[in-house]
Design a protein around this motif. Sequence first.
Motif, PDB file in Angstrom:
ATOM      1  N   ARG A   1       0.957  -1.586   0.048  1.00  0.00           N
ATOM      2  CA  ARG A   1      -0.069   0.200  -0.058  1.00  0.00           C
ATOM      3  C   ARG A   1       0.754   1.317  -0.310  1.00  0.00           C
ATOM      4  N   PRO A   2       1.552   1.457  -1.462  1.00  0.00           N
ATOM      5  CA  PRO A   2       2.369   2.537  -1.181  1.00  0.00           C
ATOM      6  C   PRO A   2       1.792   4.076  -1.190  1.00  0.00           C
ATOM      7  N   ALA A   3       0.462   4.841  -1.099  1.00  0.00           N
ATOM      8  CA  ALA A   3      -0.037   5.751  -0.245  1.00  0.00           C
ATOM      9  C   ALA A   3      -0.079   5.770   1.430  1.00  0.00           C
ATOM     10  N   GLU A   4       0.042   4.493   1.735  1.00  0.00           N
ATOM     11  CA  GLU A   4      -0.481   4.493   2.952  1.00  0.00           C
ATOM     12  C   GLU A   4       0.595   4.839   3.889  1.00  0.00           C
ATOM     13  N   LEU A   5       1.564   4.135   2.910  1.00  0.00           N
ATOM     14  CA  LEU A   5       3.323   4.576   3.342  1.00  0.00           C
ATOM     15  C   LEU A   5       3.580   5.728   3.982  1.00  0.00           C
ATOM     16  N   ALA A   6       3.307   5.910   2.330  1.00  0.00           N
ATOM     17  CA  ALA A   6       3.732   7.631   1.962  1.00  0.00           C
ATOM     18  C   ALA A   6       3.116   8.782   2.863  1.00  0.00           C
ATOM     19  N   LEU A   7       1.750   8.531   3.409  1.00  0.00           N
ATOM     20  CA  LEU A   7       1.568   8.851   4.069  1.00  0.00           C
ATOM     21  C   LEU A   7       1.723   9.151   5.513  1.00  0.00           C
ATOM     22  N   ALA A   8       2.163   7.826   5.714  1.00  0.00           N
ATOM     23  CA  ALA A   8       2.810   7.390   7.575  1.00  0.00           C
ATOM     24  C   ALA A   8       3.985   7.581   7.505  1.00  0.00           C
ATOM     25  N   LEU A   9       5.051   7.686   6.521  1.00  0.00           N
ATOM     26  CA  LEU A   9       6.175   8.855   6.431  1.00  0.00           C
ATOM     27  C   LEU A   9       6.358   9.358   6.241  1.00  0.00           C
ATOM     28  N   CYS A  10       5.458  10.740   5.875  1.00  0.00           N
ATOM     29  CA  CYS A  10       4.997  12.451   5.767  1.00  0.00           C
ATOM     30  C   CYS A  10       4.765  12.779   7.978  1.00  0.00           C
ATOM     31  N   PHE A  11       4.064  11.752   7.931  1.00  0.00           N
ATOM     32  CA  PHE A  11       4.361  11.733  10.217  1.00  0.00           C
ATOM     33  C   PHE A  11       4.715  11.537  10.333  1.00  0.00           C
ATOM     34  N   HIS A  12       5.757  10.365  10.080  1.00  0.00           N
ATOM     35  CA  HIS A  12       5.933   9.713  11.522  1.00  0.00           C
ATOM     36  C   HIS A  12       7.237  10.408  11.653  1.00  0.00           C
TER      37      HIS A  12
ATOM     38  N   TRP B   1      -1.515  12.192  15.277  1.00  0.00           N
ATOM     39  CA  TRP B   1      -2.559  13.454  14.033  1.00  0.00           C
ATOM     40  C   TRP B   1      -2.068  13.311  13.136  1.00  0.00           C
ATOM     41  N   ALA B   2      -1.881  12.398  12.699  1.00  0.00           N
ATOM     42  CA  ALA B   2      -1.898  11.697  11.531  1.00  0.00           C
ATOM     43  C   ALA B   2      -3.301  10.766  11.420  1.00  0.00           C
ATOM     44  N   GLN B   3      -3.411  10.498  12.745  1.00  0.00           N
ATOM     45  CA  GLN B   3      -4.747   9.769  12.558  1.00  0.00           C
ATOM     46  C   GLN B   3      -6.353  10.562  12.082  1.00  0.00           C
ATOM     47  N   ALA B   4      -5.885  11.702  12.897  1.00  0.00           N
ATOM     48  CA  ALA B   4      -6.895  13.005  12.784  1.00  0.00           C
ATOM     49  C   ALA B   4      -7.176  13.442  11.960  1.00  0.00           C
ATOM     50  N   VAL B   5      -5.942  13.901  11.447  1.00  0.00           N
ATOM     51  CA  VAL B   5      -6.012  14.610   9.791  1.00  0.00           C
ATOM     52  C   VAL B   5      -6.635  12.998   9.099  1.00  0.00           C
ATOM     53  N   LEU B   6      -6.242  12.040   9.065  1.00  0.00           N
ATOM     54  CA  LEU B   6      -7.057  10.758   8.123  1.00  0.00           C
ATOM     55  C   LEU B   6      -8.703  10.949   8.818  1.00  0.00           C
ATOM     56  N   GLN B   7      -8.494  11.196   9.215  1.00  0.00           N
ATOM     57  CA  GLN B   7     -10.404  10.928   9.743  1.00  0.00           C
ATOM     58  C   GLN B   7     -11.495  11.730   9.700  1.00  0.00           C
TER      59      GLN B   7
ATOM     60  N   GLN C   1      -6.312   2.824  11.103  1.00  0.00           N
ATOM     61  CA  GLN C   1      -5.566   2.587  11.521  1.00  0.00           C
ATOM     62  C   GLN C   1      -4.120   1.714  10.823  1.00  0.00           C
ATOM     63  N   ARG C   2      -4.282   1.055   9.919  1.00  0.00           N
ATOM     64  CA  ARG C   2      -2.543   1.556   8.773  1.00  0.00           C
ATOM     65  C   ARG C   2      -1.953   1.987   8.720  1.00  0.00           C
ATOM     66  N   VAL C   3      -1.920   3.496   8.745  1.00  0.00           N
ATOM     67  CA  VAL C   3      -0.828   4.132   9.159  1.00  0.00           C
ATOM     68  C   VAL C   3      -0.145   4.401  10.106  1.00  0.00           C
ATOM     69  N   TYR C   4      -1.807   4.406  11.475  1.00  0.00           N
ATOM     70  CA  TYR C   4      -1.145   4.746  13.028  1.00  0.00           C
ATOM     71  C   TYR C   4      -0.148   3.577  12.802  1.00  0.00           C
ATOM     72  N   ALA C   5      -0.576   1.894  12.495  1.00  0.00           N
ATOM     73  CA  ALA C   5       0.199   0.853  13.190  1.00  0.00           C
ATOM     74  C   ALA C   5       1.325   1.854  12.610  1.00  0.00           C
ATOM     75  N   LEU C   6       1.277   1.880  11.413  1.00  0.00           N
ATOM     76  CA  LEU C   6       3.391   2.078  10.539  1.00  0.00           C
ATOM     77  C   LEU C   6       3.998   3.393  11.511  1.00  0.00           C
ATOM     78  N   ILE C   7       3.250   4.216  11.442  1.00  0.00           N
ATOM     79  CA  ILE C   7       3.887   5.033  11.839  1.00  0.00           C
ATOM     80  C   ILE C   7       4.459   4.923  13.758  1.00  0.00           C
ATOM     81  N   MET C   8       3.562   3.896  14.904  1.00  0.00           N
ATOM     82  CA  MET C   8       4.438   3.109  15.954  1.00  0.00           C
ATOM     83  C   MET C   8       4.929   1.820  15.599  1.00  0.00           C
ATOM     84  N   ALA C   9       5.342   1.943  14.444  1.00  0.00           N
ATOM     85  CA  ALA C   9       6.143   0.429  13.852  1.00  0.00           C
ATOM     86  C   ALA C   9       7.538   1.373  14.820  1.00  0.00           C
TER      87      ALA C   9
END
Length: 192
Positions: A45-56, A74-80, A90-98
């Motif tokens: 999921r490259p788009a989600e990974l890109a978002l996670a990278l931008c927010f991590h 922050w990413a969670q709030a923006v995406l919601q 949840q996937r973007v949130y989990a990537l950042i937490m990783a």
Amino acid sequence: MAPPATDTLPQLLAAHSGPDRHYHGLQHIAECLQWLEQLRSLVARPAELALALCFHDAVYDPRAKDNELRSAEWAQAVLQAAGATPDAVQRVYALIMATCHFQPAQAQLPEDGAWMLDIDLSILGASPARFAQYQAQIQAEYAWVPAADYALRRQAVLRSFLQRPAIYQTATMQAWLEAQARHNLQQSLAAV
């Protein structure tokens, strides 16, 4: 999904451009996104990974222990607010937490989590000149720590990476960066 609020990008750019951002700033994000572009065909999921990278590293205070959590929230709030599906949020949130790199070895990585970690740690396998610049950038972010304490803590962090069976999670990044990363880390430790 609706586009994010129009003030999101300026806020994100401002967060990464703070005067205390010597390493964890726009250069790091740009380098991460360059790696993602190279690896795009391998990522689920490259788009989600890109978002996670931008927010991590959107929230980064070297004195704090909750940077990843605050960045993920922050990413969670923006995406919601943009109407992303709960699963995508949840996937973007989990990537950042990783990116809490010192989790227990048995911690389960989310989908694309190995790519997230490998891209985030790609700097360890950079050219010797870029790695030296990175080392100086990290030291500048921790200038508030007494020099002797910083040296001991930094050595411990670098050793922890060397003690791993592999620094990188994916076979691709192991093939491309593992040897150089180990060389950089060993050189850095030998110089102290």
